[in-house]
Design an enzyme around this catalytic site. Sequence first.
Site, PDB file in Angstrom:
ATOM      1  N   GLU A 108      23.957 -48.345  28.777  1.00  0.00           N
ATOM      2  CA  GLU A 108      23.400 -47.283  27.919  1.00  0.00           C
ATOM      3  C   GLU A 108      22.688 -47.883  26.718  1.00  0.00           C
ATOM      4  O   GLU A 108      23.194 -48.797  26.068  1.00  0.00           O
ATOM      5  CB  GLU A 108      24.514 -46.345  27.460  1.00  0.00           C
ATOM      6  CG  GLU A 108      24.856 -45.348  28.543  1.00  0.00           C
ATOM      7  CD  GLU A 108      26.105 -44.550  28.250  1.00  0.00           C
ATOM      8  OE1 GLU A 108      27.193 -45.148  28.308  1.00  0.00           O
ATOM      9  OE2 GLU A 108      25.968 -43.349  27.974  1.00  0.00           O
ATOM     10  N   LYS A 148       6.740 -42.477  45.823  1.00  0.00           N
ATOM     11  CA  LYS A 148       5.751 -41.826  46.683  1.00  0.00           C
ATOM     12  C   LYS A 148       4.648 -42.843  47.005  1.00  0.00           C
ATOM     13  O   LYS A 148       4.931 -43.839  47.667  1.00  0.00           O
ATOM     14  CB  LYS A 148       5.239 -40.555  46.001  1.00  0.00           C
ATOM     15  CG  LYS A 148       6.360 -39.533  45.756  1.00  0.00           C
ATOM     16  CD  LYS A 148       5.833 -38.243  45.181  1.00  0.00           C
ATOM     17  CE  LYS A 148       6.916 -37.183  45.097  1.00  0.00           C
ATOM     18  NZ  LYS A 148       7.520 -37.038  43.788  1.00  0.00           N
ATOM     19  N   TYR A 193      27.095 -50.827  33.400  1.00  0.00           N
ATOM     20  CA  TYR A 193      26.697 -49.781  32.440  1.00  0.00           C
ATOM     21  C   TYR A 193      25.792 -50.387  31.376  1.00  0.00           C
ATOM     22  O   TYR A 193      26.127 -51.408  30.792  1.00  0.00           O
ATOM     23  CB  TYR A 193      27.941 -49.188  31.757  1.00  0.00           C
ATOM     24  CG  TYR A 193      28.188 -47.764  32.211  1.00  0.00           C
ATOM     25  CD1 TYR A 193      27.241 -46.778  31.937  1.00  0.00           C
ATOM     26  CD2 TYR A 193      29.333 -47.420  32.907  1.00  0.00           C
ATOM     27  CE1 TYR A 193      27.447 -45.480  32.361  1.00  0.00           C
ATOM     28  CE2 TYR A 193      29.532 -46.125  33.336  1.00  0.00           C
ATOM     29  CZ  TYR A 193      28.588 -45.151  33.055  1.00  0.00           C
ATOM     30  OH  TYR A 193      28.779 -43.880  33.477  1.00  0.00           O
ATOM     31  N   ARG A 210      13.606 -44.642  44.977  1.00  0.00           N
ATOM     32  CA  ARG A 210      13.665 -43.284  44.446  1.00  0.00           C
ATOM     33  C   ARG A 210      14.001 -43.372  42.954  1.00  0.00           C
ATOM     34  O   ARG A 210      15.088 -43.775  42.578  1.00  0.00           O
ATOM     35  CB  ARG A 210      14.772 -42.553  45.206  1.00  0.00           C
ATOM     36  CG  ARG A 210      14.871 -41.096  45.032  1.00  0.00           C
ATOM     37  CD  ARG A 210      15.552 -40.503  46.235  1.00  0.00           C
ATOM     38  NE  ARG A 210      14.669 -40.614  47.376  1.00  0.00           N
ATOM     39  CZ  ARG A 210      13.678 -39.759  47.635  1.00  0.00           C
ATOM     40  NH1 ARG A 210      13.465 -38.720  46.862  1.00  0.00           N
ATOM     41  NH2 ARG A 210      12.900 -39.940  48.672  1.00  0.00           N
ATOM     42  N   ASP A 258       1.639 -35.351  35.004  1.00  0.00           N
ATOM     43  CA  ASP A 258       2.623 -35.723  36.020  1.00  0.00           C
ATOM     44  C   ASP A 258       1.875 -36.282  37.237  1.00  0.00           C
ATOM     45  O   ASP A 258       1.280 -35.542  38.011  1.00  0.00           O
ATOM     46  CB  ASP A 258       3.428 -34.467  36.396  1.00  0.00           C
ATOM     47  CG  ASP A 258       4.426 -34.713  37.521  1.00  0.00           C
ATOM     48  OD1 ASP A 258       4.404 -35.800  38.113  1.00  0.00           O
ATOM     49  OD2 ASP A 258       5.209 -33.792  37.811  1.00  0.00           O
ATOM     50  N   THR A 273       7.135 -40.311  39.549  1.00  0.00           N
ATOM     51  CA  THR A 273       8.223 -40.846  40.347  1.00  0.00           C
ATOM     52  C   THR A 273       7.762 -42.224  40.815  1.00  0.00           C
ATOM     53  O   THR A 273       6.590 -42.583  40.663  1.00  0.00           O
ATOM     54  CB  THR A 273       8.513 -39.973  41.585  1.00  0.00           C
ATOM     55  OG1 THR A 273       7.292 -39.751  42.281  1.00  0.00           O
ATOM     56  CG2 THR A 273       9.134 -38.643  41.207  1.00  0.00           C
TER      57      THR A 273
HETATM   58  N1  DSN Z   1       9.635 -32.985  46.049  1.00  0.00           N
HETATM   59  C1  DSN Z   1       8.414 -33.656  45.680  1.00  0.00           C
HETATM   60  C2  DSN Z   1       7.359 -33.544  46.726  1.00  0.00           C
HETATM   61  O1  DSN Z   1       7.714 -33.528  47.885  1.00  0.00           O
HETATM   62  O2  DSN Z   1       6.202 -33.489  46.399  1.00  0.00           O
HETATM   63  C3  DSN Z   1       7.922 -33.218  44.371  1.00  0.00           C
HETATM   64  O3  DSN Z   1       8.887 -33.496  43.459  1.00  0.00           O
END
Ligand code: DSN
Length: 427
Positions: free
Chosen positions: A54, A226, A52, A232, A197, A223
């Site tokens: 925090e 990707k 933990y 993730r 974003d 994120t």
């Molecule tokens: N779920 C994601 C995507 O597939 O683009 C976006 O958050």
Amino acid sequence: MYSALEKYDPQLFELIKQEEARQSGVLRLIPSENYVSQAVRMATGSCLTNKYSEGYPGKRYYEGQQITDLVEDVARNRAKKIFKADHANVQPYSGSVANLGAYNALIKPGMKIMGLTLGSGGHLTHGSKVSITSKFFKAVNYTVNEDGYLDYDVIRDMARKERPNIIISGTTAYPRAIDFKIFGEIAKEVGAYHVSDIAHLSGLVVAGLHQSPIPYADIVSTTTHKTLRGPRGGMLLCKEEHAVKLDKAIMPGQQGGPHMHTIAAIAVALAEADTKEFLVYAEQILKNSKRLSEKLMEKGFDLVTGGTDNHIILIDLRKKHIPGRDFAKALDRARIVGNFNTIPHDSAPPTKPNGLRIGTPAITTRGMREPEMDIIADLMSRVADNMGNEEAISKISQEVLLLTSRFPVPEHFTIPKKMEHPFGCNE
Ligand code: DSN
């Protein structure tokens, strides 16, 4: 790697092995997915999951942070370096909470946000009516034009009329380049903050293959799993002036203990992205995407905007008279995995849309190049021509299996030899 799991939980071991085999034996074309390195997976599965933490480095609410402080600092420093940002927060659990955190940092509940509609390729958290973001905030949405492009004049007019407190740039299903500079100018003109974003684009941004929003946005959200090819997770980047309120918005504002095992894995992925090899990889994503889109059009597929500037291809299936969902499911049976998706101004509902979204990050990680894109376009076209003919689909799936067997999932990506010493990371 899995020996303890095999011994102590054979049921889960079996399921994970089967998923590994599935990921290896299919063409993964969902543009938001990728394959991470063993190094990233090791960090994700490390003992850091036991801790933990925090708070933030040097200011935690629990003791025993001798190592976690260093881990988080390494991750933050690597993020700042590769994105050329003043400040990084690597704690968001994923993209949705990262976005909420960005709004939470800049405005109060009841104030107005303005983002792209989900149907035009935005995201739930850009103010969709089914998302908490439109319950906490007043949300208005812009769309793309009839040709599927962002129209900056229309967006500017809407911003002048609506006077939002935040303008959100960034998309999840938009195949063209985005001008973040113009978004920044529009936001400035109407006195709004600009949140960008780049969940989909972050790997391309790092590689210098897409304009970076860092100079033009108050907060940038992404994120990490990707095109950036990490675990993730989520991440926020901002100018120094927003650093304190951004950190507070995430913790204690909306999260508790950070997932330190994920933060460590993000750090590994950021180092992997800070290499020449990653630039070559990102360039090939784009070459593959362009080639695949050209070949699909040659095969008679309509593409939204007639092509792509990035890793995403959005197929408009109306001319083929195939519902997106049916096509996605037939492709899946042929071991080609994409996702059904709305096309801009789709007359059909999101559950049964007229589009299919595909992309090239994962297949590029496996080393596929232009010749394989030609094969994939041909295989997809044959699935479209054989809807309902399960014998033909099964034959295609065997061809896909052969193709994937030539491109094993790689285990390692390069990490720069000269890394900073872990105990020097606070300097
Ligand atoms: N779920 C994601 C995507 O597939 O683009 C976006 O958050």
